[in-house]
Write a protein that holds these residues in place. Structure first.
Motif, PDB file in Angstrom:
ATOM      1  N   ARG A   9      90.157  50.531   4.855  1.00 38.39           N
ATOM      2  CA  ARG A   9      90.015  49.463   3.872  1.00 38.39           C
ATOM      3  C   ARG A   9      88.559  49.008   3.767  1.00 38.39           C
ATOM      4  NH1 ARG A   9      88.968  44.581   3.210  1.00 38.39           N
ATOM      5  NH2 ARG A   9      88.602  44.227   5.421  1.00 38.39           N
ATOM      6  N   ALA A  12      86.419  51.757   2.101  1.00 37.10           N
ATOM      7  CA  ALA A  12      86.736  51.829   0.675  1.00 37.10           C
ATOM      8  C   ALA A  12      86.155  50.633  -0.074  1.00 37.10           C
ATOM      9  CB  ALA A  12      88.250  51.895   0.477  1.00 37.10           C
ATOM     10  N   GLN A  13      86.240  49.457   0.520  1.00 38.22           N
ATOM     11  CA  GLN A  13      85.703  48.259  -0.119  1.00 38.22           C
ATOM     12  C   GLN A  13      84.191  48.343  -0.263  1.00 38.22           C
ATOM     13  OE1 GLN A  13      87.754  45.746  -1.425  1.00 38.22           O
ATOM     14  NE2 GLN A  13      85.792  45.369  -2.465  1.00 38.22           N
TER      15      GLN A  13
END
Length: 199
Positions: A9, A12-13
């Motif tokens: 996460r 990806a962020q």
């Protein structure tokens, strides 16, 4: 498993948070102008992990119709600087924008040819390297997912993605075809597949 999902996460962020500015269009236009119109080449450089990303970017550009070469910043001080020719374009990568070897490379390159233009990818757009650039592309300076907050992890991920963006946008601008791709890939799966698609 939760910790792995969290790592994914965060990485990806960081990619989604890469600042999107007109620097991308300007960089691609400069690559097309210097390499495709003026017949120079793209010379990438970086130190350490950033250097490995710079090397990957160079090889990806080569395979997609834009002549490129990686120049090690330390070896440049021992004669390899001679790879630079008229109309070449530097693509320099440094997360801090303060990497000594890269700063020294810019000084040596300017002494060799003051007209050489520079694209910089960095996490520090107010750094000395960024300020010396013709075009600066900022990574957004994401926090590293390394538990120490030190090891280049997230920063190298976003650098790689930025390199991919430059490659893909340059391919679009030059109209690079599958036929041209197949001429550059003679072996392996990609070579076989590209020849099939170009028939």
């Amino acid at each position: 498993m939760d910790s792995i999902h969290e790592l994914l996460r965060r990485e990806a962020q960081a990619v989604l948070d890469i600042p999107i500015t007109d620097a991308y269009g300007k960089a691609v236009a400069l690559i097309v102008e210097q390499v495709h119109r003026k017949k120079g080449k793209l010379v990438t450089s970086g130190m350490g992990k950033a250097g490995q990303i710079a090397m990957n970017i160079a090889t990806t550009f080569c395979s997609t119709g834009t002549p490129a070469v990686f120049l090690h910043p330390s070896e440049a001080q021992h004669g390899d600087l001679g790879i630079l020719q008229e109309n070449d374009l530097l693509l320099l990568i440094s997360n801090s924008g303060k990497t000594r070897e890269i700063i020294e490379l810019t000084t040596l390159a300017e002494r060799l040819n003051p007209a050489l233009k520079k694209i910089v990818i960095t996490g520090n757009p107010s750094s000395p390297l960024a300020e010396s650039a013709d075009i600066c592309i900022a990574t957004g300076h994401p926090a590293e997912v390394c538990p120490l907050g030190m090891t280049p992890t997230t920063s190298t991920t976003v650098m790689t993605v930025i390199g991919d963006i430059l490659v893909v946008e340059t391919m679009k601008r030059t109209g690079f075809t599958i036929e041209e791709y197949s001429k550059r890939h003679h072996g392996g799966y990609l070579g076989e597949r590209s020849r099939e698609l170009s028939k």
